[in-house]
Design an enzyme around this catalytic site. Structure first.
Site, short mmCIF file in Angstrom:
data_model
loop_
_atom_site.label_atom_id
_atom_site.label_comp_id
_atom_site.label_asym_id
_atom_site.label_seq_id
_atom_site.Cartn_x
_atom_site.Cartn_y
_atom_site.Cartn_z
N LEU D 96 0.79 -1.11 0.01
CA LEU D 96 -0.14 0.03 0.00
C LEU D 96 0.94 1.44 -0.01
O LEU D 96 2.09 1.44 0.32
CB LEU D 96 -0.86 0.07 1.34
CG LEU D 96 -1.89 -1.24 1.34
CD1 LEU D 96 -2.08 -1.57 2.67
CD2 LEU D 96 -3.03 -1.05 0.36
N PRO D 97 0.37 2.27 -0.29
CA PRO D 97 0.92 3.66 -0.71
C PRO D 97 1.76 4.20 0.62
O PRO D 97 2.87 4.82 0.55
CB PRO D 97 0.11 4.55 -1.41
CG PRO D 97 -1.04 3.78 -1.75
CD PRO D 97 -1.12 2.77 -1.02
N ASN D 101 -3.13 4.10 4.77
CA ASN D 101 -3.45 3.04 3.89
C ASN D 101 -3.45 1.73 4.89
O ASN D 101 -4.46 0.84 4.90
CB ASN D 101 -3.10 3.09 2.50
CG ASN D 101 -3.15 4.11 1.80
OD1 ASN D 101 -2.02 4.73 1.58
ND2 ASN D 101 -4.43 4.67 1.38
N THR D 127 6.18 0.76 2.14
CA THR D 127 7.28 1.33 2.96
C THR D 127 6.54 2.31 3.54
O THR D 127 6.20 3.45 3.40
CB THR D 127 8.23 2.14 1.81
OG1 THR D 127 8.77 1.08 1.22
CG2 THR D 127 9.10 2.85 2.47
N LYS D 202 15.49 -0.03 5.13
CA LYS D 202 15.07 0.33 3.85
C LYS D 202 15.33 2.06 3.93
O LYS D 202 15.86 2.53 3.31
CB LYS D 202 13.89 0.00 3.27
CG LYS D 202 13.53 1.00 2.20
CD LYS D 202 12.37 0.53 1.38
CE LYS D 202 12.46 1.62 0.15
NZ LYS D 202 11.10 1.25 -0.59
N LYS D 277 9.68 11.42 -0.31
CA LYS D 277 8.96 10.67 0.66
C LYS D 277 9.61 9.74 1.60
O LYS D 277 9.62 10.11 2.80
CB LYS D 277 8.17 9.80 -0.19
CG LYS D 277 6.85 8.96 0.85
CD LYS D 277 6.81 7.75 0.20
CE LYS D 277 6.02 6.78 1.14
NZ LYS D 277 5.86 5.36 0.83
#
Lengths: 329, 329, 329, 329
Positions: D96-97, D101, D127, D202, D277
């Site tokens: 999911l974004p 979400n 992420t 990450k 982001k």
């Protein structure tokens, strides 16, 4: 409150000066000894005119013949080199773009110090590295002359109106002699300490100004995005501990104040390029004295990037626009 | 000028309050409906006392029994949970350390919104993320209640003296009702706009304050290293465009001003940890709204490093000391 | 991969050299013309020794008599001034602490250029501002001599072992002549372009190194606080796009690698002061060429603050420690 | 070396998959229990296809009906809500974004946890903030399910080719079960530690990548302005301590490498918006854990400003262009 920086809405310099404006003053010249002036650019030219206007005979020179011609037409004596100025005057002002010019004009082959008379008072109003000011002072001292640094705040308008502020560094005993001349060209003359401290004061002020301006731009932008009305936010900041010159006198957010560059698409005022130049001096000075200036240094980088991104000739408060997301994105 | 930040030399809160101080006010209680208060910490406790002093019956709760006991002794009614407060009062103030506490107190299993009556006015004076304020307002609205954010400027001293400044966000029609209570606890109440804008105003002010303080510290340090006298430099800045609250009211260089933390080894005042917390809110808010804050962000990092390097409990103006080369190096 | 920076665990320079070590080489001296050497400090002394070892007669000078004495004992001819060196040798190396020393040694009253013979090859291995290198080259050209800049990477150990890397800027036709001497003292000699580009290459590399090191320190610290094992995090970075020399060869987090300063309380290695000096050169160079270096500039400020906070003599990877919250806080 | 970031010149995903591609695998479906998949966007869709291709029956859902339709056509069973997926599958992947979400899909009114069966394995490849991952894990645990975070490196191309890298956080005993599914979709699966550490790894990698890229861009730009040839400078950096992934694999200066975005006007690759982001996540995470990240934070601000200045959709290596003075200025 009198502000040391160029103020965009200050009264226009008024009509162009003609020779007759100087009639009265030239009559009284007999009682005043000549003053030398090297560097007749945008700032130097009106400064030299104000000396003439106050009755001082002026011996001037500049690398551009046109600049000399204009001053000659209203009564100055023009000579070919800084050295010749030094032969004819025992008080000399210099107003030059940057350190290399100052070094050339004082210590070059046709420089002032090649011909300077003992006891001559040398006043440099250029904005340069204070270390160069100190070098020039040492070189002048070897020749029996006295060098003071006296950089200005205020732009071309203030120069024309004799409303500049001078920050003066040099031997205290010579300050009165310097002050006599500087008050012909400025409204404030502040003694700062030994040679180089005039430059130091100017550099320090402009660094803090730059930081306050970017900080105000960030804050206004953040507040607006969080739903605050810009005028209300400015009012709250100005009654609180966020208050600074950039928030209460020169607010960068359009619509908050009138008569400032942000009300006029950032035209006029103090150009981003000039601010970047002054921050470069602060940066070099800090590096060379091993002084950390984290925000000053970042402010320098931001104005430097702005110069490359199309903001070079806008007022430095356009950093508000630079940081802002464009409409429609 | 009234200043919104905690001021270290403000008059001490004076003698401890005893029950008799409240005699007069309790007599008039009949005519006033009770006010709920959740969060009786360093700030909440004196705020609640000022409500009592002004004649409002107070229904209070806190997770620490001792804090409740103290307030009970001077006349407040103490209950076990925020939910119970909501059953007994239709105007409730909350003063909590951070966002998670606010979420728990309002929406937790024993929270206010589990028992809140329709039409209740909820005023949160915690300093939190404005997004959380908006969430709480939305949750309150579902229950027919009204939520406003009203963070304060001013420290424990100002809270005791009812000299706080409140920055209020919320529906404008309810502002008068909120103002009635807030003026019992503060000297200034400023309406900022929709819910969350009170927080936004506080965050914005403190971010610009932080930038101005570090900038002033860098500038004073650089000037001193360039040979300027600190008092003279401050004077020049304050008559020029470098002027800001940190230079003219709270100068961080020792010896420039009296009665400020820099004159007292950076004791008292506004702790570096608290400034780092507020800058963390500014940072999160900016990140979440995609707003660039280059200087604000660097200021945050600098105060964060200071917290790790032994400056956590010093006044935030100790950044002057942090940046300065130690004697003898 | 051969790395250009001082490496703390490189083999020790071994036993002190004595005159007999040079017996073989002195025998072959007849066929080699003398080489001048100015600046016999920590780096210059072992470099000059390697020239002797390779059979070159060395004419040396230094402001400290002890440094001269040591070199004299193993066969060098010592003279009083750089000018005298220039009278006796037509290939001269200089290894000096900073720009003012270089200017003095070349252009001062007893400087090389006062006595230099036409056609002399001048190689300066000092790390200085490339603009000064270009000035020296221009001054040398006026005297019919050739100046090249050849700053080194590698510390005292590499200098002793003739394992330095030289980055050479200057006229390409003279590069072979320079290379002949430099290979006696180094393992890598890289031609970079016109005069000043050797300095430029060194400054650029060290700026990126500084950024990578602070970045790695921040990343390792953040990862550890988020619950990652430091060794595992380093492994993940090194197989990913976060990989850099500071993460895979010189990791600043204790416990990740052996044989690096972080494994030894940040002793040895490349001192924070030296890194701050190189970043100062990058900063000045960038300012003077109007090049924005936001991260390079902030890296400079961070190492500068570290110098004031007790990290001056630790390896520059101690930035990990500087940023880290102390145990128990 | 396999690199975890999207690589612009990686082989194209090839022809569109049709139902017949899945014939063999569907034959073996009997022996495999169904896998749930929530989130069929640019990344999720090819990931789900690879599960089908490997013979797993897939129960899928997405808010966009078209995305569902496409997957249904090649054999997946489509249901209406995440809750229904949880009723039918005991292994579920989500892609999911952003954090909100994920919270909605897991804990919303129609969310997975409303219907999840005891012992279900939940793998989230979004992420997001590691703190949200931990919250989801705690909520899952209450329902007797197991939640793991497994964000990916690699773009749409790598997703199609099952060449993603998964960084996995969660209970170690469940790692094998997760690995079985993830190897159908990726080339590398790395176990990082407890829940949230996959996200942490990450975030850390991408923060260091961002710092290295801006640092490389600054360095290449400075070197070029100092007269160095860009290819030569890159070569020197890459054999020295300035070496990093951005200098040796993805150099941002045009003309240095082929097959990278800088060779193609910064088209393709990893967009500035996406980098901003990820840096926002690093920033929030660092703020919330009180970790100083001075360079990471400034890198975030720079990419954020770039997004507002027209670089949003260019590869993030376009920071070289952003910092560079335009031709003719």
């Amino acid at each position: 409150m009198q502000c040391l920086i160029a103020w965009p809405d200050c009264p226009k310099p008024g009509r162009k000066l003609h020779q007759k404006d100087f009639l009265l003053s030239t009559r009284s010249m007999a009682s005043k000894t000549p003053v030398g002036f090297v560097g007749l650019g945008n700032m130097g030219s009106p400064m030299a005119k104000n000396l003439l206007k106050n009755g001082y005979p002026v011996i001037a020179t500049d690398v551009f013949p046109e600049s000399c011609k204009e001053l000659q037409d209203i009564g100055a004596q023009v000579v070919d080199t800084p050295g010749e100025v030094a032969e004819k005057a025992d008080r000399i002002l210099t107003m030059l773009p940057s350190s290399p010019n100052v070094i050339e004009v004082y210590t070059g082959p046709n420089g002032i110090l090649k011909k300077v008379k003992k006891g001559t008072l040398l006043i440099d109003s250029s904005t340069i590295d204070p270390a160069v000011s100190r070098e020039m002072a040492a070189a002048a001292e070897k020749m029996g002359a006295v060098f003071m640094d006296a950089p200005v705040s205020g732009g071309v308008g203030a120069a024309s109106l004799a409303k500049l502020t001078f920050m003066v560094g040099g031997v205290e005993e010579e300050y009165n002699a310097a002050q006599e001349l500087l008050t012909c060209m400025g409204a404030n003359v502040v003694y700062c300490g030994p040679v180089g401290t005039g430059q130091a004061a100017k550099i320090c002020n402009n660094m803090l100004l730059a930081i306050g301006m970017i900080g105000t731009a960030e804050t206004m932008n953040l507040g607006i995005r969080l739903g605050l009305d810009p005028k209300l936010l400015a009012k709250i900041l100005n009654m609180s501990s966020g208050r600074c010159w950039s928030s209460d006198t020169y607010n960068p957010a359009p619509g908050v104040m009138e008569g400032v560059p942000s009300a006029n698409n950032y035209q006029g005022g103090f150009g981003t390029t000039l601010m970047a130049k002054d921050l470069g001096l602060a940066q070099n000075t800090a590096t060379n004295t091993k002084t950390p200036i984290p925000l000053g240094s970042l402010a320098h980088q931001i104005f430097r990037v702005m110069c490359s991104r199309g903001y070079a000739n806008k007022d430095f408060s356009s950093v508000f626009q630079f940081l802002r997301e464009e409409e429609g994105q």
